[in-house]
Scaffold this active site. Sequence first.
Site, short mmCIF file in Angstrom:
data_model
loop_
_atom_site.label_atom_id
_atom_site.label_comp_id
_atom_site.label_asym_id
_atom_site.label_seq_id
_atom_site.Cartn_x
_atom_site.Cartn_y
_atom_site.Cartn_z
N GLY A 46 13.66 -46.80 11.71
CA GLY A 46 13.71 -47.01 10.49
C GLY A 46 13.93 -49.09 10.35
O GLY A 46 13.85 -49.58 11.71
N ARG B 225 7.95 -42.97 11.73
CA ARG B 225 8.97 -42.45 12.16
C ARG B 225 8.05 -40.69 12.80
O ARG B 225 8.57 -39.56 13.30
CB ARG B 225 9.92 -41.43 11.65
CG ARG B 225 10.60 -42.31 10.79
CD ARG B 225 12.19 -41.92 10.57
NE ARG B 225 13.52 -42.53 10.24
CZ ARG B 225 14.06 -43.31 11.26
NH1 ARG B 225 14.15 -43.46 12.14
NH2 ARG B 225 14.85 -44.47 10.52
N ASP C 191 15.15 -43.58 19.75
CA ASP C 191 13.63 -42.10 19.33
C ASP C 191 12.22 -41.91 19.52
O ASP C 191 11.22 -42.23 20.76
CB ASP C 191 13.80 -41.75 18.05
CG ASP C 191 15.03 -40.46 17.86
OD1 ASP C 191 15.55 -39.66 19.20
OD2 ASP C 191 15.42 -40.13 16.35
N LYS D 232 15.09 -51.81 19.17
CA LYS D 232 15.26 -52.32 17.69
C LYS D 232 15.98 -50.93 17.40
O LYS D 232 16.17 -49.65 17.50
CB LYS D 232 13.86 -52.48 17.13
CG LYS D 232 13.89 -52.52 15.14
CD LYS D 232 13.39 -51.04 14.65
CE LYS D 232 14.07 -49.66 15.24
NZ LYS D 232 13.60 -48.78 13.85
N THR D 233 17.17 -51.09 16.28
CA THR D 233 17.75 -50.40 15.53
C THR D 233 19.22 -51.13 14.74
O THR D 233 19.52 -51.82 15.92
CB THR D 233 18.13 -48.88 15.86
OG1 THR D 233 19.02 -48.68 15.34
CG2 THR D 233 18.80 -48.89 17.41
N ASP E 192 21.48 -49.68 14.14
CA ASP E 192 22.48 -49.03 14.49
C ASP E 192 23.47 -49.85 15.26
O ASP E 192 24.37 -48.73 15.60
CB ASP E 192 22.36 -47.58 14.74
CG ASP E 192 21.96 -46.87 13.45
OD1 ASP E 192 21.76 -47.36 12.51
OD2 ASP E 192 21.42 -45.43 13.54
P1 FBP Z 1 16.18 -46.14 13.42
O1 FBP Z 1 17.08 -45.26 14.17
O2 FBP Z 1 15.04 -46.32 13.55
O3 FBP Z 1 15.99 -47.92 13.65
O4 FBP Z 1 16.75 -46.07 11.67
C1 FBP Z 1 18.06 -46.83 11.36
C2 FBP Z 1 18.32 -46.23 9.96
O5 FBP Z 1 18.51 -47.16 9.41
C3 FBP Z 1 19.59 -44.69 10.20
O6 FBP Z 1 21.19 -45.43 10.23
C4 FBP Z 1 19.98 -44.29 9.18
O7 FBP Z 1 19.98 -42.90 9.29
C5 FBP Z 1 18.46 -43.89 9.09
O8 FBP Z 1 16.98 -44.73 9.80
C6 FBP Z 1 17.56 -43.61 7.88
O9 FBP Z 1 16.58 -43.84 7.90
P2 FBP Z 1 15.59 -43.06 6.77
O10 FBP Z 1 15.50 -44.13 5.65
O11 FBP Z 1 14.37 -43.41 7.32
O12 FBP Z 1 15.44 -41.91 5.91
#
Ligand code: FBP
Length: 560
Positions: free
Chosen positions: A82, A146, A177, A203-204, A206
């Site tokens: 993300g 992803r 991941d 990165k994230t 979250d």
């Molecule tokens: P990452 O862990 O890859 O940084 O993604 C975080 C995130 O933004 C989460 O908060 C959310 O649940 C998810 O990505 C949503 O991903 P997508 O937009 O690919 O459905």
Amino acid sequence: MAKLSPLQEERLKYQPKLPKSLSQGINSLEMTEGAATQSVRDQEQINALFANTYGKPVVTFSNSGSSKVSEVRNVGVILSGGQAPGGHNVIAGLYDALKSANPDNKLYGFLGGPSGIIDGKYIEFTDEYINEYRNTGGFDIIGSGRTKLETEDQFQESLKVCKSLNISAVVIIGGDDSNTNAALLAEWFVKNNTGIQVIGCPKTIDGDLKNDQIEISFGFDTATKTYAELIGNIQRDANSAKKYWHFIKIMGRSASHVALEAALQTQPNITLISEEVEAKQMSLDSIVNSMADIIAKRAANGKNFGIAIIPEGLIEFIPEMKTMIANLNDIMAELENDSSYIAATSMHDKFAIVERRLDDVNASAFSSLPAGIKAQLLADRDPHGNVQVSKIETEKLLIEMISSKLNEMKSQGQFVGKFSAQSHFFGYEGRCAFPSNFDADYCYSLGYNAFALINNGLTGYLSSVRNLTKPASEWIAGGIPLTMMMNMEKRHGEMKPVIQKALVKLDGPVFKQLSDNREDWAMNDRYLFPGAIQYFGPSSVCDITTRTLQLERAKELANV
Ligand code: FBP
């Protein structure tokens, strides 16, 4: 160059700050090694799976005062998972470090996430290309994806692509991941004597990729400030109109760090924290009852309005739902190839197939949910086997259940006032915002430091920049072995080595700040209005970090 907004124009001129050690010359760094490390859990299994990269020491950089000659290197970079504000600055920092080490070095960007290195889709960065993206949000510089890098074929293809471009190091910018992918690729490259190094960057939005050496993942600062701005605006609206309860679901796939930080910045009436729900074994009904109770009490005080913050990952932490989802994940992995499930045309038929396969108690938890939520739970898993919680409308589920509960309370003669609710989901609004000054500096430093790790011959490391509540010049640059953060977890029905997520610590200072105040915030409106992120102006508003970082670091510093 396309026409730019006035803020874009100004941000392009911003020169991100670096830790002192890195700003004094990429070729004059001295690396200090700490003691050998261990994985957070399952040491024997992780050691066996990462025989070549396990147990390496934590390293830190300082300036040696004497410059070495740096050999010519080609490096590849991948943005994974993300979006998070600041990704472009990681690449800019990496590029600047690489060019300053040796102008003949080249940086390639793999397009569309990890699949770019398998399919050989890339661009070569130039000054002109990079300059347009400095200090901007988004991952559109090369795109993200992803794809899970884990099979022998994928590793072989990656090797072919790297060889064709004479790439000797790959930087993977990602969350837990994606950095698990980085660890697997690093191990495979060493095992097969390829000489190719792999470095990760944390990165994230979250905020769940953290530990003693990684104080925060990048993007958390900007995203939480963006959500806090929006929550503050809604609080003003609620307090003006005094007629709606706003149920706001906040992104964060699993841990509740984002919801907690946004709550500390805004002081809403109700904040659910998934980790607490799990620890206290709160059922869905008990969550609904406690929220309905606050709503009725506020109504009795003449307040038919309020703000409730709901973490995105909540559903997976409610005990009966967690057990059901774990059972469901295993079943969904089997049903991927099940002809009767694939052939079922109506959701009703799919639900029936799933309910027949679920254990009894899980089947009844599943069937108690509204059809919309059931359908969302059956939607495709992400490539790592996770339920896509961003698609599950828990905020609407809670509104529906609370509404019924309040009607029931009313029918028993209790005063509940008038309940009218609005639902919101804040996620995508914050993931690509212009990085705050903190994220702009932190990301640039992480990228710059990633090249320092490469230049010092390391592989299987995560770029680490610490001491983040201090001015950037005092930040400490170094690296930590990716295997140090790993344990074994079930994915797609199988036990796999993965980087452990850092959840909200219920005995930590950040959660304590909420739990000490929430009764007061529930009944008395103590709303804070943080306003928009500021990029120019007094340091007291432009350079502040998050409450989470301040509280966690204050505790750590007090313990030193
Ligand atoms: P990452 O862990 O890859 O940084 O993604 C975080 C995130 O933004 C989460 O908060 C959310 O649940 C998810 O990505 C949503 O991903 P997508 O937009 O690919 O459905």
